[in-house]
Scaffold this motif. Structure first.
Motif: not given
Length: 254
Positions: A227-232, A234-244
């Motif tokens: 679950f911890l590495t899953l959370y990390k 997901l954060n990478l994906m949020v950043r990728a979405e923001k970066d287009g």
């Protein structure tokens, strides 16, 4: 003297392995039971440093010319192992099969039929049945083939409530995966969903709803415990979405 070009298999099945030799002999056995024979498999040891894993991989490679092996040293994570398999793969379509999961005897034959019927889509997914920790085969009955067609993966995500699928259930054209440089370099989870998102606008996303095409194994060492590495991840994906980074634009962002 002219030589015939090397034969290109229809499917390359890439299996990353780490530490345990408990399940993957059953995984390999499920490949040998396929009714459709035009495949290759690449077993990638992700720095296991385990003599039993090495011996079992060597046995598999020696037993069937369609099986090849590779090793990463030291351990680099599942994304790196899958990308190593991608470098070696020669097939037209890729399946990234987890080393504890299984195919059904009709899996590749069903997928091949759907690929032909739907004019070579870049991205397909199958349907799963759960497999217990001590089950050497997946238990399911053969059935007629049925599919659902979506505009693309982003359309599927928008329209289907329970959209998640295991990497073992995904079938992708090799040229499409290479065009986005395979899996990300991070060791975090969500590497699969990130790849799906980057393939998000490939047309005619195809979902095979029948028959069952793979067995998803539940056991104490499964990735669903991280679950911890899953959370990390997901954060990478949020950043990728923001970066287009993901295709589709703001109107189709998730």
């Amino acid at each position: 003297m002219l030589r015939n070009p090397p034969r290109v298999p229809r499917f390359s099945i890439i299996i990353p392995i780490y530490k345990s030799a408990r399940f993957f002999p059953w995984t390999v056995a499920s490949l040998r039971e396929q009714e459709f024979h035009d495949w290759e498999a690449i077993l990638v040891d992700d720095g296991s440093d385990n003599e039993e894993v090495t011996a079992r991989m060597r046995e598999a490679e020696d037993s069937d010319p369609r099986l090849r092996t590779a090793a990463l040293v030291p351990n680099q994570g599942v994304s790196a192992a899958r990308n190593r398999g991608l470098e070696m793969a020669t097939g037209e379509y890729l399946i990234f099969l987890d080393s504890d999961d299984l195919l059904l005897p009709w899996t590749l034959a069903t997928i091949e039929s759907v690929i032909r019927q739907e004019n070579n889509p870049a991205f397909l997914i199958g349907n799963s049945v759960l497999v217990g920790p001590d089950d050497p085969v997946a238990m399911a009955e053969p059935a007629g083939t049925s599919v659902e067609i979506y505009q693309d993966y982003l359309d599927y995500r928008a329209r289907v409530k329970f959209w998640w699928f295991n990497p073992s259930g995904a079938i992708m054209r090799a040229d499409a995966v290479r065009s986005i440089n395979g899996f990300w370099g991070s060791r975090e989870l969500c590497e699969d969903i990130d790849l799906w998102q980057r393939l998000g606008t490939e047309p005619r996303f195809t979902r095979i709803t029948s028959p069952v095409t793979y067995g998803y194994r539940l056991h104490d060492g499964g990735a669903h415990h991280g679950f911890l590495t899953l959370y990390k991840g997901l954060n990478l994906m949020v950043r990728a979405e923001k970066d287009g980074i993901y295709p589709g634009g703001k109107s189709r962002s998730r």
